[in-house]
Design a protein around this motif. Sequence first.
Motif, PDB file in Angstrom:
ATOM      1  N   ALA A 170       7.021  -1.085  -0.417  1.00 26.60           N
ATOM      2  CA  ALA A 170       5.931  -0.056  -0.487  1.00 26.60           C
ATOM      3  C   ALA A 170       6.123   1.254   0.274  1.00 26.60           C
ATOM      4  N   VAL A 171       6.060   2.390  -0.465  1.00 24.03           N
ATOM      5  CA  VAL A 171       6.369   3.524   0.101  1.00 24.03           C
ATOM      6  C   VAL A 171       5.032   4.254   0.156  1.00 24.03           C
ATOM      7  N   CYS A 172       4.814   4.821   1.529  1.00 22.21           N
ATOM      8  CA  CYS A 172       3.649   5.531   1.946  1.00 22.21           C
ATOM      9  C   CYS A 172       4.256   6.804   2.856  1.00 22.21           C
ATOM     10  N   ASN A 173       3.891   7.770   2.074  1.00 23.05           N
ATOM     11  CA  ASN A 173       4.337   9.174   2.991  1.00 23.05           C
ATOM     12  C   ASN A 173       5.694   9.193   3.208  1.00 23.05           C
ATOM     13  N   ARG A 227       0.959  -1.202   0.132  1.00 22.11           N
ATOM     14  CA  ARG A 227       0.110   0.061   0.079  1.00 22.11           C
ATOM     15  C   ARG A 227       0.807   1.249  -0.005  1.00 22.11           C
ATOM     16  N   GLY A 228       0.185   2.251  -0.690  1.00 27.19           N
ATOM     17  CA  GLY A 228       1.251   3.562  -0.647  1.00 27.19           C
ATOM     18  C   GLY A 228       1.089   4.210  -2.266  1.00 27.19           C
ATOM     19  N   SER A 229       2.128   4.893  -2.166  1.00 26.77           N
ATOM     20  CA  SER A 229       2.106   5.731  -3.317  1.00 26.77           C
ATOM     21  C   SER A 229       2.755   4.720  -4.514  1.00 26.77           C
ATOM     22  N   THR A 250       7.880   6.857   3.906  1.00 26.60           N
ATOM     23  CA  THR A 250       8.261   5.696   4.748  1.00 26.60           C
ATOM     24  C   THR A 250       8.098   4.306   3.848  1.00 26.60           C
ATOM     25  N   GLU A 251       9.313   3.647   3.830  1.00 28.24           N
ATOM     26  CA  GLU A 251       9.489   2.190   3.237  1.00 28.24           C
ATOM     27  C   GLU A 251       9.205   1.280   3.916  1.00 28.24           C
ATOM     28  N   THR A 252       8.144   0.065   3.491  1.00 31.97           N
ATOM     29  CA  THR A 252       7.708  -0.978   4.325  1.00 31.97           C
ATOM     30  C   THR A 252       8.138  -2.189   3.420  1.00 31.97           C
TER      31      THR A 252
END
Length: 144
Positions: free
Chosen positions: A120-123, A94-96, A125-127
Amino acid sequence: MKPTDTMPEQVRRAVLAMPMAQTLKLVFRRIDAGCVELEMPLQEAWCFRPGQLQATAIFAAADFAAVAAAGTLLRPGFINATVDASLKIVAPARGSHLVARGRVVKASHWLTVCASDVFAVCNGTETLCATLLGTARNIDTAAP
């Protein structure tokens, strides 16, 4: 490809010429000998529910990164192709966008073992969402 292109540039051109890479809107952020980092925007067309990428799209990013990394070590006159890969999804994507970091585990004459981690990069932050271990077949384009 231009004969003056470096191997990383040849790999970048070859990957981005593929219709699937264009459809996924892949962008290389880094490409060096044995290492590749690429980015793929999250597109709702690739989601199985709103905002969460389906495994196929994650696999594609992971595979492109790993096999492109393997391609950076090829000798002149060779190309490569995936012959085996295993993807393990460890968190929702999930993310951009996704960032996929590919690397060579072991290069040899005919086969190269390669791997990638997908984040996954969201705001900002990498997960870590997936990891791939693959094998690329090195193909001599001059062979019959």
